[in-house]
Motif scaffolding. Structure first.
Motif, PDB file in Angstrom:
ATOM      1  N   GLU A  91       3.735   4.377   8.064  1.00 44.19           N
ATOM      2  CA  GLU A  91       4.412   3.142   8.583  1.00 44.19           C
ATOM      3  C   GLU A  91       5.098   2.444   7.673  1.00 44.19           C
ATOM      4  O   GLU A  91       5.798   1.605   7.544  1.00 44.19           O
ATOM      5  CB  GLU A  91       3.223   2.133   9.549  1.00 44.19           C
ATOM      6  CG  GLU A  91       2.747   2.757  10.718  1.00 44.19           C
ATOM      7  CD  GLU A  91       1.968   1.859  11.535  1.00 44.19           C
ATOM      8  OE1 GLU A  91       2.373   0.591  11.364  1.00 44.19           O
ATOM      9  OE2 GLU A  91       1.153   2.473  12.076  1.00 44.19           O
ATOM     10  N   PHE A  92       4.778   2.780   6.321  1.00 44.77           N
ATOM     11  CA  PHE A  92       5.066   1.958   5.107  1.00 44.77           C
ATOM     12  C   PHE A  92       5.685   2.871   3.944  1.00 44.77           C
ATOM     13  O   PHE A  92       4.999   3.946   3.872  1.00 44.77           O
ATOM     14  CB  PHE A  92       3.850   0.975   4.593  1.00 44.77           C
ATOM     15  CG  PHE A  92       3.392   0.245   5.700  1.00 44.77           C
ATOM     16  CD1 PHE A  92       4.099  -1.190   6.110  1.00 44.77           C
ATOM     17  CD2 PHE A  92       2.258   0.333   6.505  1.00 44.77           C
ATOM     18  CE1 PHE A  92       3.609  -1.689   6.975  1.00 44.77           C
ATOM     19  CE2 PHE A  92       1.864  -0.399   7.586  1.00 44.77           C
ATOM     20  CZ  PHE A  92       2.261  -1.542   7.788  1.00 44.77           C
ATOM     21  N   PRO A  93       6.466   2.516   3.281  1.00 44.17           N
ATOM     22  CA  PRO A  93       7.037   3.053   2.060  1.00 44.17           C
ATOM     23  C   PRO A  93       5.843   3.325   0.997  1.00 44.17           C
ATOM     24  O   PRO A  93       4.713   2.664   0.890  1.00 44.17           O
ATOM     25  CB  PRO A  93       8.030   2.223   1.328  1.00 44.17           C
ATOM     26  CG  PRO A  93       7.718   0.874   1.767  1.00 44.17           C
ATOM     27  CD  PRO A  93       7.040   1.238   3.087  1.00 44.17           C
ATOM     28  N   GLU A  94       6.040   4.138  -0.091  1.00 43.88           N
ATOM     29  CA  GLU A  94       5.082   4.211  -0.999  1.00 43.88           C
ATOM     30  C   GLU A  94       5.115   3.350  -2.008  1.00 43.88           C
ATOM     31  O   GLU A  94       6.105   2.603  -2.064  1.00 43.88           O
ATOM     32  CB  GLU A  94       5.174   5.815  -1.988  1.00 43.88           C
ATOM     33  CG  GLU A  94       5.029   6.887  -0.821  1.00 43.88           C
ATOM     34  CD  GLU A  94       3.828   7.317  -0.541  1.00 43.88           C
ATOM     35  OE1 GLU A  94       2.969   6.802  -1.257  1.00 43.88           O
ATOM     36  OE2 GLU A  94       3.498   7.871   0.681  1.00 43.88           O
ATOM     37  N   GLY A  95       4.060   3.196  -2.662  1.00 42.66           N
ATOM     38  CA  GLY A  95       3.987   2.458  -4.191  1.00 42.66           C
ATOM     39  C   GLY A  95       3.858   1.202  -3.853  1.00 42.66           C
ATOM     40  O   GLY A  95       4.080   0.198  -4.837  1.00 42.66           O
ATOM     41  N   VAL A  96       3.154   0.495  -2.733  1.00 44.96           N
ATOM     42  CA  VAL A  96       2.875  -0.755  -2.316  1.00 44.96           C
ATOM     43  C   VAL A  96       1.516  -0.733  -1.933  1.00 44.96           C
ATOM     44  O   VAL A  96       0.819   0.298  -1.655  1.00 44.96           O
ATOM     45  CB  VAL A  96       3.943  -1.416  -1.467  1.00 44.96           C
ATOM     46  CG1 VAL A  96       5.279  -1.608  -2.078  1.00 44.96           C
ATOM     47  CG2 VAL A  96       4.049  -0.389  -0.314  1.00 44.96           C
ATOM     48  N   ARG A  97       1.107  -1.989  -2.077  1.00 48.81           N
ATOM     49  CA  ARG A  97      -0.536  -2.144  -1.448  1.00 48.81           C
ATOM     50  C   ARG A  97      -0.534  -3.111  -0.211  1.00 48.81           C
ATOM     51  O   ARG A  97       0.096  -3.692   0.028  1.00 48.81           O
ATOM     52  CB  ARG A  97      -1.050  -3.015  -2.752  1.00 48.81           C
ATOM     53  CG  ARG A  97      -2.730  -3.114  -2.495  1.00 48.81           C
ATOM     54  CD  ARG A  97      -3.054  -4.009  -3.553  1.00 48.81           C
ATOM     55  NE  ARG A  97      -4.534  -4.197  -3.618  1.00 48.81           N
ATOM     56  CZ  ARG A  97      -5.420  -3.330  -3.697  1.00 48.81           C
ATOM     57  NH1 ARG A  97      -5.032  -2.103  -4.410  1.00 48.81           N
ATOM     58  NH2 ARG A  97      -6.970  -3.550  -3.982  1.00 48.81           N
ATOM     59  N   LEU A  98      -1.675  -2.472   0.433  1.00 48.01           N
ATOM     60  CA  LEU A  98      -1.866  -3.137   1.920  1.00 48.01           C
ATOM     61  C   LEU A  98      -2.581  -4.555   1.507  1.00 48.01           C
ATOM     62  O   LEU A  98      -3.270  -4.811   0.773  1.00 48.01           O
ATOM     63  CB  LEU A  98      -2.714  -2.441   2.596  1.00 48.01           C
ATOM     64  CG  LEU A  98      -2.212  -1.073   3.206  1.00 48.01           C
ATOM     65  CD1 LEU A  98      -3.446  -0.088   3.491  1.00 48.01           C
ATOM     66  CD2 LEU A  98      -1.388  -1.276   4.391  1.00 48.01           C
ATOM     67  N   HIS A  99      -2.189  -5.604   2.379  1.00 51.94           N
ATOM     68  CA  HIS A  99      -2.618  -6.973   2.416  1.00 51.94           C
ATOM     69  C   HIS A  99      -2.262  -7.248   3.998  1.00 51.94           C
ATOM     70  O   HIS A  99      -1.543  -7.086   4.587  1.00 51.94           O
ATOM     71  CB  HIS A  99      -1.840  -7.781   1.610  1.00 51.94           C
ATOM     72  CG  HIS A  99      -2.322  -7.695   0.052  1.00 51.94           C
ATOM     73  ND1 HIS A  99      -3.532  -7.949  -0.652  1.00 51.94           N
ATOM     74  CD2 HIS A  99      -1.253  -7.151  -0.930  1.00 51.94           C
ATOM     75  CE1 HIS A  99      -3.193  -7.869  -1.867  1.00 51.94           C
ATOM     76  NE2 HIS A  99      -2.109  -7.329  -2.149  1.00 51.94           N
ATOM     77  N   SER A 100      -3.611  -8.079   4.350  1.00 50.63           N
ATOM     78  CA  SER A 100      -3.445  -8.739   5.516  1.00 50.63           C
ATOM     79  C   SER A 100      -2.639  -9.884   5.455  1.00 50.63           C
ATOM     80  O   SER A 100      -2.298 -10.383   4.246  1.00 50.63           O
ATOM     81  CB  SER A 100      -5.072  -9.201   5.994  1.00 50.63           C
ATOM     82  OG  SER A 100      -5.473 -10.266   4.908  1.00 50.63           O
ATOM     83  N   THR A 101      -2.261 -10.292   6.656  1.00 47.44           N
ATOM     84  CA  THR A 101      -1.330 -11.761   6.684  1.00 47.44           C
ATOM     85  C   THR A 101      -1.942 -12.830   7.793  1.00 47.44           C
ATOM     86  O   THR A 101      -2.635 -12.208   8.505  1.00 47.44           O
ATOM     87  CB  THR A 101       0.158 -11.294   7.181  1.00 47.44           C
ATOM     88  OG1 THR A 101       0.240 -10.732   8.245  1.00 47.44           O
ATOM     89  CG2 THR A 101       0.565 -10.226   6.086  1.00 47.44           C
ATOM     90  N   ILE A 102      -1.487 -13.702   7.605  1.00 49.90           N
ATOM     91  CA  ILE A 102      -1.846 -14.996   8.664  1.00 49.90           C
ATOM     92  C   ILE A 102      -0.598 -14.853   9.710  1.00 49.90           C
ATOM     93  O   ILE A 102       0.558 -15.302   9.352  1.00 49.90           O
ATOM     94  CB  ILE A 102      -2.083 -16.065   7.960  1.00 49.90           C
ATOM     95  CG1 ILE A 102      -3.309 -16.091   6.734  1.00 49.90           C
ATOM     96  CG2 ILE A 102      -2.484 -17.016   8.954  1.00 49.90           C
ATOM     97  CD1 ILE A 102      -4.473 -15.523   7.362  1.00 49.90           C
ATOM     98  N   ASP A 103      -1.221 -14.762  10.730  1.00 52.93           N
ATOM     99  CA  ASP A 103      -0.156 -14.937  11.786  1.00 52.93           C
ATOM    100  C   ASP A 103       0.186 -16.461  11.957  1.00 52.93           C
ATOM    101  O   ASP A 103      -0.486 -17.331  12.206  1.00 52.93           O
ATOM    102  CB  ASP A 103      -0.649 -14.384  13.429  1.00 52.93           C
ATOM    103  CG  ASP A 103       0.319 -14.558  14.391  1.00 52.93           C
ATOM    104  OD1 ASP A 103       1.099 -15.212  14.237  1.00 52.93           O
ATOM    105  OD2 ASP A 103       0.083 -13.469  15.334  1.00 52.93           O
ATOM    106  N   PRO A 104       1.482 -16.766  11.665  1.00 52.16           N
ATOM    107  CA  PRO A 104       1.914 -18.173  11.787  1.00 52.16           C
ATOM    108  C   PRO A 104       1.881 -18.810  13.078  1.00 52.16           C
ATOM    109  O   PRO A 104       1.589 -19.989  13.278  1.00 52.16           O
ATOM    110  CB  PRO A 104       3.607 -18.111  11.265  1.00 52.16           C
ATOM    111  CG  PRO A 104       3.808 -16.655  11.635  1.00 52.16           C
ATOM    112  CD  PRO A 104       2.681 -15.855  11.585  1.00 52.16           C
ATOM    113  N   ALA A 105       1.732 -17.818  14.320  1.00 54.19           N
ATOM    114  CA  ALA A 105       1.920 -18.539  15.542  1.00 54.19           C
ATOM    115  C   ALA A 105       0.329 -18.915  15.884  1.00 54.19           C
ATOM    116  O   ALA A 105       0.148 -20.112  16.500  1.00 54.19           O
ATOM    117  CB  ALA A 105       2.248 -17.589  16.553  1.00 54.19           C
ATOM    118  N   THR A 106      -0.483 -18.089  15.488  1.00 54.34           N
ATOM    119  CA  THR A 106      -2.041 -18.110  15.869  1.00 54.34           C
ATOM    120  C   THR A 106      -3.063 -18.708  14.807  1.00 54.34           C
ATOM    121  O   THR A 106      -3.887 -19.061  15.094  1.00 54.34           O
ATOM    122  CB  THR A 106      -2.696 -16.923  16.436  1.00 54.34           C
ATOM    123  OG1 THR A 106      -2.529 -16.181  15.485  1.00 54.34           O
ATOM    124  CG2 THR A 106      -1.870 -16.471  17.536  1.00 54.34           C
TER     125      THR A 106
END
Length: 432
Positions: free
Chosen positions: A388-403
């Motif tokens: 689902e994502f390109p190479e060379g980057v790191r996974l991080h969680s995000t905060i849903d702005p709506a909830t």
């Protein structure tokens, strides 16, 4: 492949993991500050219950002129052995009751009712397994040197017998515990290593000899001595010996099932050893959370499992009293919700069947299996998200702005399984 980058797989940053560590440390501090008389009373009551149950089982066996009494005695003694093994031996030797300063229930003095010496088990389990939980090549509990339980173990024709080996392991589990510390497949080249093996073999032989004598000679002889005729004595001896054997089998099979439910169902992840030596306390906590599994149950089943129905909590806090794990689990689940981490649990039967399914599947070569090495039910890694994502980057969680809710690993897994909308950005990637 097993997980090689724990923070990335968990979608947590260093600051996230540090914050998680602080919150878990706070749980430990709260329980330690609150330990007291009610916990000690629970332990003393458990000891009294176990001893009473064992006495009842042996009395029934002594009077087992009928098959029904034989089964009643063997079953009662088997349950007594389960309680001694799971709720007492295992937990006492973890140091869960050392704070009482009672030599009878101290981790340094307890010797349990199985063929394996307690000192050997404390090294292979307390130190090796709990320090290196599910780390391939370091934790011998990953397959116990007998089973293939992850695709990271190279398939060999030997593994076609996976189901047979696990059946034998379940029936003879106390003997598996006895020999595990010996590392019989390890090559010993130095005189010191060979001397260590001889010493360990002598200790196992002595402990196993005492157990065999107690269960199959001394107690049956005592039962036989109460019978008048020579034929009657032989029959009584045989019935007592076979009842003791059945009690041991009951304990062995149950112990094996509980342990496997905590380590081999889907979601109990495996790890590589490249980052373990440098992992922080927070990363160690995280590895325990990701590498363990619970099963849902009521208080009776929890007690009979030694409260290892809360395997996740036990792995996070192995030396906190087992009777506190239920309340700890409420707070750990809340943290999993907060950080969007999976909390792996299910019914006892479901978790056990998943373990057997994995053992059966992995008896076959990989070419006959579905899914990938990174996204199979029994094996996962951070690479499962690469599609689902390109190479060379790191996974991080995000905060849903709506909830305002965090969206990380649990949401990502749900998305991959089709439970979320694939078009929705469950996680984002930032430059590594």
């Amino acid at each position: 492949m097993a997980i090689t980058d724990i923070p990335e797989y968990a979608h947590l940053s260093e600051s996230d993991i540090e914050a998680l560590c602080v919150e878990l440390d706070a749980i430990r501090a709260d329980i330690e500050a609150d330990r007291g008389e009610r916990d000690a009373r629970y332990l003393r009551n458990t000891i009294r219950f176990q001893r009473g149950l064992e006495l009842a089982g042996r009395v029934l066996i002594a009077g087992s002129t009928k098959r029904s009494l034989w089964w009643a005695g063997a079953s009662t003694l088997g349950v007594a052995k389960i309680v001694e093994n799971m709720e007492l031996g295992h937990n006492v030797m973890h140091g869960q009751w050392d704070w009482m300063n009672d030599p009878e229930v101290h981790s340094t003095s307890w010797e349990w009712d199985i063929t394996g010496p307690s000192a050997h088990w404390k090294h292979t389990h307390n130190y090796i397994h709990h320090k290196y939980t599910n780390v391939l090549g370091m934790d011998d509990d990953v397959g116990y040197g007998v089973l293939r339980v992850t695709r990271d173990q190279r398939w060999r024709p030997y593994y076609l017998g996976n189901i047979v080996y696990n059946t034998l392991l379940a029936l003879l589990f106390q003997w598996g515990v006895a020999v595990q510390h010996l590392e019989l497949g390890r090559k010993r080249k130095t005189p010191e290593a060979k001397a260590e093996l001889r010493r360990d073999l002598a200790e196992v032989g002595a402990k196993a000899g005492r157990q065999v004598a107690k269960d199959y000679v001394v107690y049956p002889a005592l039962v036989a001595a109460t019978t008048g005729t020579k034929v009657g004595r032989r029959r009584a001896f045989a019935k007592a010996a076979t009842a003791n054997a059945m009690a041991n089998v009951i304990r062995n099979v149950w112990t094996n099932a509980v342990i496997f439910c905590g380590h081999f169902p889907d979601g109990a992840e495996k790890f590589t050893k490249q980052d373990v030596d440098s992992e922080t306390q927070g990363e160690w906590y995280l590895r325990q959370m990701l590498g363990s599994a619970n099963f849902r149950c009521g208080p009776v089943l929890a007690f009979m499992s030694g409260n290892l129905s809360y395997q996740i909590e036990h792995h996070i806090f192995p030396d906190l009293p087992s009777n506190r794990l239920a309340e700890i689990s409420v707070r750990v689940q809340a943290l999993c919700d907060k950080y969007d981490l999976p909390y792996t649990t299910g019914s006892f039967l479901l978790q056990y069947l998943k373990s057997w399914r994995t053992i059966a599947k992995l008896s076959l070569p990989d070419k006959y299996l579905t899914a990938t090495r990174d996204d199979a039910p029994e094996t996962a890694s951070e690479k499962r998200f690469e599609g689902e994502f390109p190479e060379g980057v790191r996974l991080h969680s995000t905060i849903d702005p709506a909830t305002g809710r965090r969206r990380g690993l649990r949401s990502a897994i749900a998305s991959l399984r089709g439970k979320g909308r694939k078009s929705e950005g469950i996680v984002t990637r930032q430059a590594a």
